[in-house]
Design an enzyme around this catalytic site. Sequence first.
Site, short mmCIF file in Angstrom:
data_model
loop_
_atom_site.label_atom_id
_atom_site.label_comp_id
_atom_site.label_asym_id
_atom_site.label_seq_id
_atom_site.Cartn_x
_atom_site.Cartn_y
_atom_site.Cartn_z
N GLU A 229 -5.55 -4.43 10.69
CA GLU A 229 -4.17 -2.97 10.74
C GLU A 229 -4.84 -2.73 12.21
OE1 GLU A 229 -2.48 -1.81 7.00
OE2 GLU A 229 -4.30 -0.92 7.14
N GLY B 60 2.77 -0.83 4.21
CA GLY B 60 2.93 0.16 4.00
C GLY B 60 4.16 1.21 3.41
N GLY B 61 4.91 1.91 4.19
CA GLY B 61 6.09 1.86 4.65
C GLY B 61 7.00 1.13 3.67
N SER C 51 3.47 -1.18 10.68
CA SER C 51 4.23 -1.82 10.97
C SER C 51 5.34 -3.05 10.53
CB SER C 51 5.59 -0.56 11.93
OG SER C 51 4.21 0.30 12.44
N GLU D 288 -7.36 5.02 7.38
CA GLU D 288 -7.03 6.65 6.58
C GLU D 288 -8.34 6.81 6.39
OE1 GLU D 288 -3.25 5.94 5.27
OE2 GLU D 288 -2.30 5.32 7.42
N HIS E 190 -9.56 1.28 4.53
CA HIS E 190 -8.77 1.64 5.07
C HIS E 190 -8.68 2.91 6.50
CE1 HIS E 190 -4.30 2.92 6.26
NE2 HIS E 190 -4.04 2.10 5.71
N GLY F 232 1.59 2.75 10.55
CA GLY F 232 2.64 3.93 10.51
C GLY F 232 3.71 4.35 11.52
N ASN G 109 0.70 -0.96 0.15
CA ASN G 109 0.08 0.07 0.04
C ASN G 109 0.87 1.38 -0.14
OD1 ASN G 109 -1.87 1.62 0.40
ND2 ASN G 109 -2.50 1.35 2.21
N TRP G 110 1.29 2.21 -0.69
CA TRP G 110 2.31 2.90 -1.42
C TRP G 110 1.34 4.39 -0.88
CZ3 TRP G 110 4.74 1.90 -7.17
CH2 TRP G 110 5.72 1.42 -6.79
N LYS G 111 0.04 4.77 -0.09
CA LYS G 111 -0.34 5.68 0.79
C LYS G 111 -0.21 6.46 -1.33
CE LYS G 111 -0.41 3.78 4.30
NZ LYS G 111 -0.24 3.91 6.01
#
Length: 252
Positions: free
Chosen positions: A168, A235-236, A214, A98, A96, A174, A8-10
């Site tokens: 999640e 993600g990151g 994470s 977010e 998600h 994050g 998930n590159w956001k």
Amino acid sequence: MKQLIAANWKMNGSLPHLQAYVPALLAGLEESSGISARAVICPPSPYLPALAQMLKGSPVGVGAQNVHSSPKGAFTGEISVSMLADLGVGICIIGHSERRQLFGETDGMIRAKLEALLSAGLEAILCVGETLEEREAGRHESVVEGQVQAALAETGAEALTGLAVAYEPVWAIGTGKTATPEQANTMHGVIRTCLAGNLNAGAAANIPILYGGSVNTDNAGSLLSQSEINGALVGGASLEAPSFLAILKQAG
Ligand code: PGA
């Protein structure tokens, strides 16, 4: 079941980044014959066509980060399921945290997105997860059960082809804080039981439940080896090809 590892590159990346990332990932995959997991990359939507083109014929799939539930209409800025399908995008993240927290997505909107995706034959990664406050109050299991139930309500289906769930915990996204493998595994069991209560048991057993929050090269192995963890939403650590590749190699 085959593990599903989704990146998930956001809202990160650029065209030069994409052009460097994909060849590096594909070269790495070719070198290591030991990857049995299914990999999907979910970039920001402007990059979907280029990514789909670059990954054509490769074992890596392309996913979207969001979709609108309506087939068409006056919804400025939104993208429909058929538009994703036109690009060869077969899977989409929905719900998600977010999007729930920053963009006001409700359970009803998420349910409608799920229905739109599955009825068109696309797959959905339904994200659920509790906040730190909810966990500390001992409500984490009921919150997550509520989110799963709300998404499935009114489907009336015994089985849902194309559904994956991503657990999640909001406090782990994050932040560098990860749920312990045991915490994650326990919650995955709760989600599986909840799915079985809504669908038939056989269908529930076949729904991949991913962990996200994470996930990195150091903790992926211990998370992915848990009995109830069927993949990861990353993600990151998915933003650079070497670390995403290293996570893929730890999946089964
Ligand atoms: P993170 O994000 O791996 O950077 O915590 C995961 C996600 O939000 O899907």
